[in-house]
Design a protein around this motif. Structure first.
Motif, PDB file in Angstrom:
ATOM      1  N   PRO A  36       0.916  -1.203  -0.149  1.00  0.00           N
ATOM      2  CA  PRO A  36      -0.063  -0.077  -0.019  1.00  0.00           C
ATOM      3  C   PRO A  36       1.212   1.913  -0.039  1.00  0.00           C
ATOM      4  CG  PRO A  36      -0.217  -0.977   1.890  1.00  0.00           C
ATOM      5  CD  PRO A  36       0.733  -2.115   1.019  1.00  0.00           C
ATOM      6  N   THR A  37       2.332   0.854   0.112  1.00  0.00           N
ATOM      7  CA  THR A  37       3.242   2.683  -0.244  1.00  0.00           C
ATOM      8  C   THR A  37       3.681   2.841  -1.218  1.00  0.00           C
ATOM      9  OG1 THR A  37       5.201   1.808   1.368  1.00  0.00           O
ATOM     10  CG2 THR A  37       3.697   1.450   2.696  1.00  0.00           C
ATOM     11  N   THR A  49       4.572   6.534  -0.920  1.00  0.00           N
ATOM     12  CA  THR A  49       4.865   6.959   0.075  1.00  0.00           C
ATOM     13  C   THR A  49       5.630   7.159   1.085  1.00  0.00           C
ATOM     14  OG1 THR A  49       3.061   5.666   2.314  1.00  0.00           O
ATOM     15  CG2 THR A  49       2.364   6.633   0.186  1.00  0.00           C
ATOM     16  N   ARG A 150      -2.386  -0.757   6.436  1.00  0.00           N
ATOM     17  CA  ARG A 150      -3.507  -0.692   5.348  1.00  0.00           C
ATOM     18  C   ARG A 150      -4.623  -0.367   6.725  1.00  0.00           C
ATOM     19  NH1 ARG A 150      -3.897  -4.881   0.892  1.00  0.00           N
ATOM     20  NH2 ARG A 150      -3.335  -3.367  -0.622  1.00  0.00           N
ATOM     21  N   GLY A 153      -1.345   3.133   9.891  1.00  0.00           N
ATOM     22  CA  GLY A 153      -1.625   3.924   8.704  1.00  0.00           C
ATOM     23  C   GLY A 153      -2.551   4.122   8.208  1.00  0.00           C
ATOM     24  N   ALA A 154      -1.652   5.888   7.619  1.00  0.00           N
ATOM     25  CA  ALA A 154      -3.320   6.636   6.941  1.00  0.00           C
ATOM     26  C   ALA A 154      -3.161   6.871   5.814  1.00  0.00           C
ATOM     27  CB  ALA A 154      -2.714   8.418   7.624  1.00  0.00           C
ATOM     28  N   PRO A 155      -4.174   7.013   4.757  1.00  0.00           N
ATOM     29  CA  PRO A 155      -4.762   7.631   3.538  1.00  0.00           C
ATOM     30  C   PRO A 155      -3.546   8.066   3.175  1.00  0.00           C
ATOM     31  CG  PRO A 155      -6.846   7.590   4.811  1.00  0.00           C
ATOM     32  CD  PRO A 155      -6.244   7.761   6.173  1.00  0.00           C
ATOM     33  N   ALA A 156      -2.996   8.160   2.190  1.00  0.00           N
ATOM     34  CA  ALA A 156      -1.653   8.665   1.829  1.00  0.00           C
ATOM     35  C   ALA A 156      -2.204  10.470   1.259  1.00  0.00           C
ATOM     36  CB  ALA A 156      -1.164   8.154   0.049  1.00  0.00           C
ATOM     37  N   HIS A 165      -1.486   3.917   0.745  1.00  0.00           N
ATOM     38  CA  HIS A 165      -1.483   4.495   2.384  1.00  0.00           C
ATOM     39  C   HIS A 165      -0.233   4.904   2.792  1.00  0.00           C
ATOM     40  CE1 HIS A 165      -5.457   2.252   2.772  1.00  0.00           C
ATOM     41  NE2 HIS A 165      -5.599   2.802   3.748  1.00  0.00           N
TER      42      HIS A 165
END
Length: 310
Positions: A36-37, A49, A150, A153-156, A165
């Motif tokens: 997700p990064t 991210t 996910r 972490g925070a939404p990008a 994220h």
């Protein structure tokens, strides 16, 4: 997600001092499929991210031309992350004194002139996934990484082409409940290692300004962080072209078969790679880029251990 053309909060274009293949170079920062990064979009641009001291940032790396790179950034940490972008893309990696001296490596080096060693300068960010990968198969570690980033972490920020994220802060990692580690398939030993390291994250970040030897010593002061984990961090956060992942389940036999056609112990691998001191990790990357064959899959593989069932 992206809904139209959005102007970046920060942007930087530069002409790298040596050939740079962004995909080859930055691929080492990706932690498995569905990370997700990390994402490669339809145009071939690489999205990543990161979490800086100023806050979260989303970065988009692209080749503007054969000799120009560009990084666009969004979020409160964009200024810091974009300023770091050339180093993240391997600008400080110096292969001028690397002498392959072997046909296989000569050809690999010639055919992959843009393969650089990245330097993100984010130590704790590289340490967490390295700990997750300790003594488990990659498939399992990557699944744990996706679940935890996910979930915590925070939404990008910014116009990401797919949902992305940003990793939790050190405090965020330290506050993950025990049952969530269990649910993500992470055993108590690795969870404790991450939580403990999170408490010393500022001291770990100081490794960025240290020599490779001192940086490894700082990292391995952490309980549960050994030479293998420290090398995995140095390869990504510190831009260390010599950081060899000694103790890896497969690496010594991979190098042994690629260079000598036989199994090797870690000590034998170190002896074999000694002529390339200063560039031993580069040698491994070049062997991989050349598609060099490692040990035939005859022996036992590491098995999937479902810690959720324990």
């Amino acid at each position: 997600m992206h809904t139209g053309k959005v102007i970046a909060d920060q942007a930087l274009s530069w002409r790298p001092r040596h050939p740079t293949d962004l995909r080859q170079t930055l691929s080492m920062l990706r932690r498995g499929p569905g990370d997700p990064t990390f994402h490669v979009d339809a145009a071939g641009a690489i999205w990543r991210t990161t979490l800086t001291v100023e806050g979260a940032a989303t970065l988009r790396f692209e080749h503007r031309s054969a000799d120009e790179l560009r990084c666009s950034g969004w979020g409160p940490g964009a200024a810091t992350a974009v300023a770091q972008a050339p180093e993240t893309a391997g600008e400080l990696d110096d292969a001028s004194r690397f002498e392959p001296g072997l046909q296989l490596l000569d050809e690999a080096h010639r055919r992959n002139p843009g393969l650089r060693i990245p330097r993100t300068a984010r130590v704790f960010e590289a340490l967490v996934p390295a700990i997750l990968e300790q003594k488990v198969i990659s498939l399992q570690a990557h699944a744990s990484w996706r679940h935890l980033v996910r979930g915590f972490g925070a939404p990008a920020p910014g116009p990401t082409p797919v949902p992305m994220h940003v990793v939790p802060s050190p405090d965020g990692w330290a506050s993950i409940p025990t049952w969530e580690w269990h649910k993500s398939g992470v055993d108590p030993r690795r969870a404790r290692t991450i939580v403990n390291a999170a408490r010393f994250a500022p001291r770990l970040e100081e490794a960025v300004g240290m020599s490779p030897t001192d940086a490894a010593a700082r990292l391995t002061l952490m309980p549960g962080v050994g030479a293998w984990t420290a090398a995995e961090v140095a390869q990504r956060a510190l831009g260390d072209a010599d950081a060899l992942s000694v103790g890896d389940y497969h690496l010594s036999n991979y190098v042994g078969h690629a260079l000598a056609g036989r199994d090797m112990t870690d000590d034998e691998m170190l002896e074999t790679l000694a002529p390339w001191a200063g560039h031993r990790y580069r040698v491994v990357r070049l062997l991989e880029a050349a598609g060099a064959k490692g040990r035939p899959r005859r022996g036992p593989r590491m098995s999937f251990v479902d810690h959720r069932a324990i």
